[in-house]
Motif scaffolding. Sequence first.
Motif, PDB file in Angstrom:
ATOM      1  N   SER A 228      29.566  42.892  41.622  1.00  0.00           N
ATOM      2  CA  SER A 228      31.029  42.881  41.727  1.00  0.00           C
ATOM      3  C   SER A 228      31.451  42.813  43.188  1.00  0.00           C
ATOM      4  O   SER A 228      31.753  43.835  43.812  1.00  0.00           O
ATOM      5  CB  SER A 228      31.620  44.135  41.073  1.00  0.00           C
TER       6      SER A 228
ATOM      7  N   GLY B  84      27.961  38.007  39.493  1.00  0.00           N
ATOM      8  CA  GLY B  84      28.723  38.966  38.741  1.00  0.00           C
ATOM      9  C   GLY B  84      28.382  39.042  37.305  1.00  0.00           C
ATOM     10  O   GLY B  84      28.609  40.034  36.658  1.00  0.00           O
TER      11      GLY B  84
ATOM     12  N   SER C  53      35.675  47.364  45.052  1.00  0.00           N
ATOM     13  CA  SER C  53      34.772  47.276  43.904  1.00  0.00           C
ATOM     14  C   SER C  53      33.663  48.308  44.053  1.00  0.00           C
ATOM     15  O   SER C  53      33.187  48.577  45.162  1.00  0.00           O
ATOM     16  CB  SER C  53      34.168  45.873  43.788  1.00  0.00           C
TER      17      SER C  53
ATOM     18  N   GLY D 115      37.573  42.284  35.745  1.00  0.00           N
ATOM     19  CA  GLY D 115      38.097  42.103  37.082  1.00  0.00           C
ATOM     20  C   GLY D 115      39.503  42.655  37.224  1.00  0.00           C
ATOM     21  O   GLY D 115      40.143  43.055  36.242  1.00  0.00           O
TER      22      GLY D 115
ATOM     23  N   ARG E  58      39.095  37.837  41.223  1.00  0.00           N
ATOM     24  CA  ARG E  58      38.043  37.196  40.432  1.00  0.00           C
ATOM     25  C   ARG E  58      38.541  35.883  39.839  1.00  0.00           C
ATOM     26  O   ARG E  58      39.679  35.773  39.392  1.00  0.00           O
ATOM     27  CB  ARG E  58      37.637  38.147  39.291  1.00  0.00           C
TER      28      ARG E  58
ATOM     29  N   SER F 215      30.024  43.143  37.244  1.00  0.00           N
ATOM     30  CA  SER F 215      30.663  41.833  37.109  1.00  0.00           C
ATOM     31  C   SER F 215      32.170  41.967  37.049  1.00  0.00           C
ATOM     32  O   SER F 215      32.823  41.385  36.186  1.00  0.00           O
ATOM     33  CB  SER F 215      30.163  41.113  35.862  1.00  0.00           C
ATOM     34  N   SER F 216      32.707  42.743  37.951  1.00  0.00           N
ATOM     35  CA  SER F 216      34.137  43.063  37.886  1.00  0.00           C
ATOM     36  C   SER F 216      34.758  43.000  39.277  1.00  0.00           C
ATOM     37  O   SER F 216      35.171  44.010  39.840  1.00  0.00           O
ATOM     38  CB  SER F 216      34.334  44.462  37.285  1.00  0.00           C
TER      39      SER F 216
ATOM     40  N   GLU G  98      29.159  37.444  38.190  1.00  0.00           N
ATOM     41  CA  GLU G  98      30.360  36.665  38.033  1.00  0.00           C
ATOM     42  C   GLU G  98      29.920  35.263  37.748  1.00  0.00           C
ATOM     43  O   GLU G  98      29.419  34.604  38.571  1.00  0.00           O
ATOM     44  CB  GLU G  98      31.139  36.664  39.317  1.00  0.00           C
TER      45      GLU G  98
END
Length: 460
Positions: free
Chosen positions: A233, A47, A228, A183, A211, A206-207, A42
């Motif tokens: 994530s 992420g 998640s 996200g 977010r 990365s979800s 993120e």
Amino acid sequence: MKKFLAILISLCMLFSLTAFAEGGSGGGGTPPSGGNGGPGGEGGGFGGNTAPGGSTSSFEYTAATEITSADEQADQTYASETVDESALIVNTSDAVTITNPTVTKSGDSNGGDNCNFYGLNAALLVMGGSTTTITGGTITSDASGANGVFSYGGNGGQNGAAGDGTTVVISDTTITTTGQGSGGIMTTGGGVTYAYNLTVETSGGSSAPIRTDRGGGTVVVDGGSYTSNGLGSPAIYSTADITVKNAALISNLSEGVCIEGVNSIVLENCDMTANNTQCNGNATFYDTIMIYQSMSGDADSGTSAFTMTGGSLTSLNGHMFHVTNTHAVITLSGVALNNEGSDVIISVCDDGWSGASNTCELIAKAQSLNGTILVGDNSTLTLTLSENSTFEGCVSGEITNAKGATVSSEVGTVNVTLDSTSTWTLTADTYVTSFNGDAANVIGNGYTLYVDGVALQGTR
């Protein structure tokens, strides 16, 4: 016929993030590793804020359906299978109400950071200053770079700048995403999101279900469940001010929370469980609450804050808290802490980022702490116990990361304050820099507390 939004966004020198993706030690994008922020993705951290394809200098929003004025719609279906096209875009300063929608989005994006910062390819994007109220329904995204519901405040990604007033109010909706960089509820550019009793599940890297990214904003969540399953994530990735109440938060592979830079998360009466079993991006520790600064530009540097009151925090693997390359204030009050994967309460030390110091204030109010506190030789921790708090444990500077590398062999600067109602029971000989309180509130348990190299006298 598909409608096109003739809105050209000019972006200035977008950064290609290399820290975390959303989950974990990186953020903002990406927790400690790619793009999104932190350890994994993120934003510069965990992420991995950078969606497939990298970033571009400009793009044009397109949508299968667009709403450009005040409107009320119910029981409608919105769908897109086209690359870089949203199923629904709301772009107006007027109020819009959407009831019981069915939104489906496929078509992987090559838009890179444009997906993370500005909402390109999102299933449902709200922008332009609208207050959009969404009630019930389902939103499903099966594509990379396709966030579920995106609130973009229009400030161009300037951290700390006010947005244009864009506000999403969403309740009783089920949101499911499966792709990378997708996200659940996403807020950037000074946007605002209020979410009530949602059921959100994400499966891609990365979800994060909750977010944020460059430009931040304000997010308030009350009730619901947020799960998640992907690398990088965390359940929550913060480059904004986020408050979550009465919710179930689950991360099945990554950190539970990642905060990057001068941003905050407040949890009230939430139950969080995290099983961080893979390091993402720059991260070299397993942890449940990761607070860091990636220097990616996704979040301004400054004091990060994590506050949790009531509820429970369960760490199935690694350190419960980890602070690196930033100044963090952690406040705990009446939280049931269950550290099933390690006895480490917190580690404050070097990790995969540099440019700032590792400094933390851990404040316990009516709180029980059990385990080891790790403080690296170049790091600082201030521990304050008050309101009948208890600490059963020790402080050490001997730190080895998840990759087996020695990070520190000596304890750094540690300042401890106990009020008259709180106690510390030692589980090993411990060295601290300063101690403020009544020595009688320290229970030696056969061990010695050394303050600035001298044994503290008067302990029980």
